[in-house]
Scaffold this active site. Structure first.
Site, PDB file in Angstrom:
ATOM      1  N   TYR A 144     -28.467  72.407  37.108  1.00 21.60           N
ATOM      2  CA  TYR A 144     -28.219  72.607  38.548  1.00 21.60           C
ATOM      3  C   TYR A 144     -29.513  72.391  39.336  1.00 21.60           C
ATOM      4  O   TYR A 144     -29.536  71.697  40.361  1.00 21.60           O
ATOM      5  CB  TYR A 144     -27.670  74.028  38.758  1.00 21.60           C
ATOM      6  N   LYS A 175     -30.248  69.417  42.060  1.00 20.21           N
ATOM      7  CA  LYS A 175     -30.532  69.711  43.474  1.00 20.21           C
ATOM      8  C   LYS A 175     -31.906  69.182  43.884  1.00 20.21           C
ATOM      9  O   LYS A 175     -32.085  68.733  45.023  1.00 20.21           O
ATOM     10  CB  LYS A 175     -30.406  71.208  43.746  1.00 20.21           C
ATOM     11  N   ILE A 209     -24.826  82.139  48.702  1.00 20.43           N
ATOM     12  CA  ILE A 209     -23.808  82.280  49.755  1.00 20.43           C
ATOM     13  C   ILE A 209     -22.529  82.825  49.124  1.00 20.43           C
ATOM     14  O   ILE A 209     -22.122  82.366  48.042  1.00 20.43           O
ATOM     15  CB  ILE A 209     -23.514  80.887  50.390  1.00 20.43           C
ATOM     16  N   THR A 224     -19.302  82.660  48.222  1.00 14.95           N
ATOM     17  CA  THR A 224     -18.190  81.702  48.101  1.00 14.95           C
ATOM     18  C   THR A 224     -17.608  81.835  46.692  1.00 14.95           C
ATOM     19  O   THR A 224     -18.219  82.469  45.828  1.00 14.95           O
ATOM     20  CB  THR A 224     -18.658  80.230  48.265  1.00 14.95           C
TER      21      THR A 224
HETATM   22  P1  NAP Z   1     -16.959  76.310  46.193  1.00 11.60           P
HETATM   23  O1  NAP Z   1     -16.455  77.409  47.069  1.00 11.60           O
HETATM   24  O2  NAP Z   1     -16.669  76.350  44.726  1.00 11.60           O
HETATM   25  O3  NAP Z   1     -16.427  74.932  46.814  1.00 11.60           O
HETATM   26  C1  NAP Z   1     -16.701  73.710  46.226  1.00 11.60           C
HETATM   27  C2  NAP Z   1     -15.506  72.805  46.390  1.00 11.60           C
HETATM   28  O4  NAP Z   1     -15.845  71.548  45.784  1.00 11.60           O
HETATM   29  C3  NAP Z   1     -14.261  73.336  45.653  1.00 11.60           C
HETATM   30  O5  NAP Z   1     -13.097  73.112  46.416  1.00 11.60           O
HETATM   31  C4  NAP Z   1     -14.268  72.504  44.390  1.00 11.60           C
HETATM   32  O6  NAP Z   1     -12.994  72.321  43.827  1.00 11.60           O
HETATM   33  C5  NAP Z   1     -14.795  71.188  44.890  1.00 11.60           C
HETATM   34  N1  NAP Z   1     -15.300  70.358  43.810  1.00 11.60           N
HETATM   35  C6  NAP Z   1     -15.895  70.752  42.655  1.00 11.60           C
HETATM   36  N2  NAP Z   1     -16.184  69.695  41.896  1.00 11.60           N
HETATM   37  C7  NAP Z   1     -15.743  68.604  42.576  1.00 11.60           C
HETATM   38  C8  NAP Z   1     -15.740  67.217  42.305  1.00 11.60           C
HETATM   39  N3  NAP Z   1     -16.228  66.743  41.159  1.00 11.60           N
HETATM   40  N4  NAP Z   1     -15.224  66.373  43.217  1.00 11.60           N
HETATM   41  C9  NAP Z   1     -14.702  66.846  44.384  1.00 11.60           C
HETATM   42  N5  NAP Z   1     -14.662  68.154  44.684  1.00 11.60           N
HETATM   43  C10 NAP Z   1     -15.181  69.024  43.799  1.00 11.60           C
HETATM   44  O7  NAP Z   1     -18.545  76.155  46.285  1.00 11.60           O
HETATM   45  P2  NAP Z   1     -19.579  76.386  47.494  1.00 11.60           P
HETATM   46  O8  NAP Z   1     -20.345  77.605  47.191  1.00 11.60           O
HETATM   47  O9  NAP Z   1     -18.904  76.236  48.801  1.00 11.60           O
HETATM   48  O10 NAP Z   1     -20.561  75.159  47.211  1.00 11.60           O
HETATM   49  C11 NAP Z   1     -20.577  74.003  48.007  1.00 11.60           C
HETATM   50  C12 NAP Z   1     -21.924  73.322  47.810  1.00 11.60           C
HETATM   51  O11 NAP Z   1     -22.970  74.208  48.216  1.00 11.60           O
HETATM   52  C13 NAP Z   1     -22.239  72.939  46.361  1.00 11.60           C
HETATM   53  O12 NAP Z   1     -22.891  71.684  46.346  1.00 11.60           O
HETATM   54  C14 NAP Z   1     -23.189  74.037  45.914  1.00 11.60           C
HETATM   55  O13 NAP Z   1     -24.049  73.607  44.881  1.00 11.60           O
HETATM   56  C15 NAP Z   1     -23.939  74.287  47.213  1.00 11.60           C
HETATM   57  N6  NAP Z   1     -24.594  75.602  47.249  1.00 11.60           N
HETATM   58  C16 NAP Z   1     -23.857  76.737  47.101  1.00 11.60           C
HETATM   59  C17 NAP Z   1     -24.518  77.957  47.116  1.00 11.60           C
HETATM   60  C18 NAP Z   1     -23.794  79.268  46.939  1.00 11.60           C
HETATM   61  O14 NAP Z   1     -24.476  80.284  46.699  1.00 11.60           O
HETATM   62  N7  NAP Z   1     -22.485  79.325  47.068  1.00 11.60           N
HETATM   63  C19 NAP Z   1     -25.910  77.994  47.274  1.00 11.60           C
HETATM   64  C20 NAP Z   1     -26.601  76.803  47.422  1.00 11.60           C
HETATM   65  C21 NAP Z   1     -25.927  75.597  47.415  1.00 11.60           C
HETATM   66  P3  NAP Z   1     -12.538  73.312  42.626  1.00 11.60           P
HETATM   67  O15 NAP Z   1     -12.344  74.642  43.272  1.00 11.60           O
HETATM   68  O16 NAP Z   1     -11.314  72.676  42.100  1.00 11.60           O
HETATM   69  O17 NAP Z   1     -13.700  73.306  41.638  1.00 11.60           O
END
Ligand code: NAP
Length: 250
Positions: free
Chosen positions: A157, A161, A190, A192
Site C-alpha cells: 500500500y 501510494k 478516514i 470509511t
Molecule cells: P472504500 O470505502 O472501500 O471505497 C472504495 C471503493 O472502491 C469501493 O466501492 C470499492 O469497491 C471500490 N474498488 C475497490 N477496488 C476497485 C477496483 N479494482 N476497481 C474499481 N473499484 C474498486 O474506501 P475509501 O476509504 O473510500 O478509499 C478510497 C481511496 O482513498 C482509496 O484509494 C484509499 O487508498 C484512499 N485512502 C483511504 C483512507 C482511509 O483511511 N479510508 C486513507 C487514505 C487514503 P468494493 O467495496 O467492491 O471493494
C-alpha cells in the site's frame, strides 16, 4: 445562482463508497455531471440514485480499474454518454493484507499494486486524451499520508501510494501546457468501510496518531478534491495535499 462546475463532466472511480461517494456528491452539488465508476455496481447505483434524487445528473459504470482494456472501454462509453471529460478523480483503492514485508505474499503485493498504482496509470492514460479533446481539465489522484511516510505491515500500500505521487508530479509536468492540472490528495485515516478490517482498539490507537485525535470524514477529503477540481485552483498543479488532522506534521 450559477454553480462552479456547471457543464463540467467528472469521472470518479471507487465512487460507490466512502471518499469516492462523498466526492461524487460534492462535485454533483456544484453542478458537475458525474460518471460514477466502481467495481461494486450496487454501491455505484445507490450513489447515482441519491445524486439524481438531489437534482443532479449521474450514471454508473462497472469497472475493475486494474484492467486496462476494460478501462479504455468504459472511458469510450463515458465519452459517448457525456460528450467529454473535464474532471477525473482516480480514487478506487484497496487496503491489502496487513503483514511485515517478508511475510507479504507475492499475490497480495501484486493485487494492491495493480489496483492502487496500475489502476491510476490505466485511468490516466485513457482520461488524458479525452480531457485534451475536451479543452483541458483537472485530475485528482487519491494518494494517502502513506504516500509520504512508511507504515508498518503495509509495504505494498505504501509503495503504491508513493508511486501515485510520483506519477502525479510527472504527468503534471507533461500536460501543464495542455491545460490539464494533475494533483494528489493525501488523506489521513478516514472513517470509511476500508477501515472495517481493523479492530475498534486499533482504530482508537490510529486516531491518536493524528494531533486532532480523531479520524477524518469522507466529506473533509471531498472538500479538498472539490477545491482542486474547481477554477479556484487554476495555478495549482503537480502538488500533493495532505488532509490529515496534522498526522504528517509530527
Ligand atoms: P472504500 O470505502 O472501500 O471505497 C472504495 C471503493 O472502491 C469501493 O466501492 C470499492 O469497491 C471500490 N474498488 C475497490 N477496488 C476497485 C477496483 N479494482 N476497481 C474499481 N473499484 C474498486 O474506501 P475509501 O476509504 O473510500 O478509499 C478510497 C481511496 O482513498 C482509496 O484509494 C484509499 O487508498 C484512499 N485512502 C483511504 C483512507 C482511509 O483511511 N479510508 C486513507 C487514505 C487514503 P468494493 O467495496 O467492491 O471493494
Amino acid at each position: 445562482m450559477t454553480k462552479v462546475l456547471e457543464r463540467k463532466v467528472a469521472l470518479v472511480t471507487g465512487g460507490g463508497s466512502g471518499i469516492g461517494e462523498a466526492t461524487a456528491k460534492a462535485l454533483a452539488a456544484e453542478g458537475a455531471e458525474i460518471a460514477l465508476v466502481d467495481m461494486d455496481l450496487e454501491g455505484a447505483d445507490r450513489v447515482v440514485s441519491e445524486i439524481i434524487n438531489s437534482g443532479g445528473h449521474a450514471k454508473s459504470y462497472k469497472l475493475d480499474v486494474s484492467d486496462d482494456a476494460a478501462t479504455d472501454n468504459v472511458i469510450l462509453q463515458i465519452e459517448k454518454d457525456f460528450g467529454g471529460l473535464h474532471i477525473a478523480v482516480n480514487n478506487a483503492g484497496i487496503g491489502g493484507v496487513l503483514a511485515p514485508t517478508a511475510d507479504q505474499s507475492v499475490s497480495d503485493w501484486k493485487r494492491v499494486i495493480s489496483v492502487n498504482l496500475d489502476g491510476v496509470f490505466y485511468s490516466m492514460r485513457h482520461e488524458i486524451p479525452l480531457m485534451k479533446k475536451s479543452g483541458g481539465g483537472s485530475i485528482i489522484n487519491m494518494a494517502s499520508i502513506l504516500g509520504a511516510v512508511g507504515f508498518a505491515n503495509s509495504s505494498a500500500y505504501v509503495a503504491a501510494k508513493h508511486g501515485v505521487i510520483g506519477l502525479t508530479q510527472t504527468s503534471a509536468i507533461e500536460y501543464a501546457t495542455d491545460g490539464i492540472r494533475v494533483n494528489a490528495v493525501g488523506p489521513g485515516f478516514i472513517k470509511t468501510p476500508l477501515l472495517n478490517a481493523l479492530p475498534a482498539d486499533a482504530l482508537a490507537g490510529i486516531a491518536a496518531l493524528h494531533p486532532m485525535n480523531r479520524l477524518g470524514t469522507s466529506e473533509e477529503v471531498a472538500a479538498l478534491v472539490l477545491f482542486l477540481a474547481s477554477p479556484a485552483a487554476s495555478f495549482i498543479t503537480g502538488s500533493y495535499y495532505p488532509v490529515d488532522g496534522g498526522y504528517l506534521a509530527r
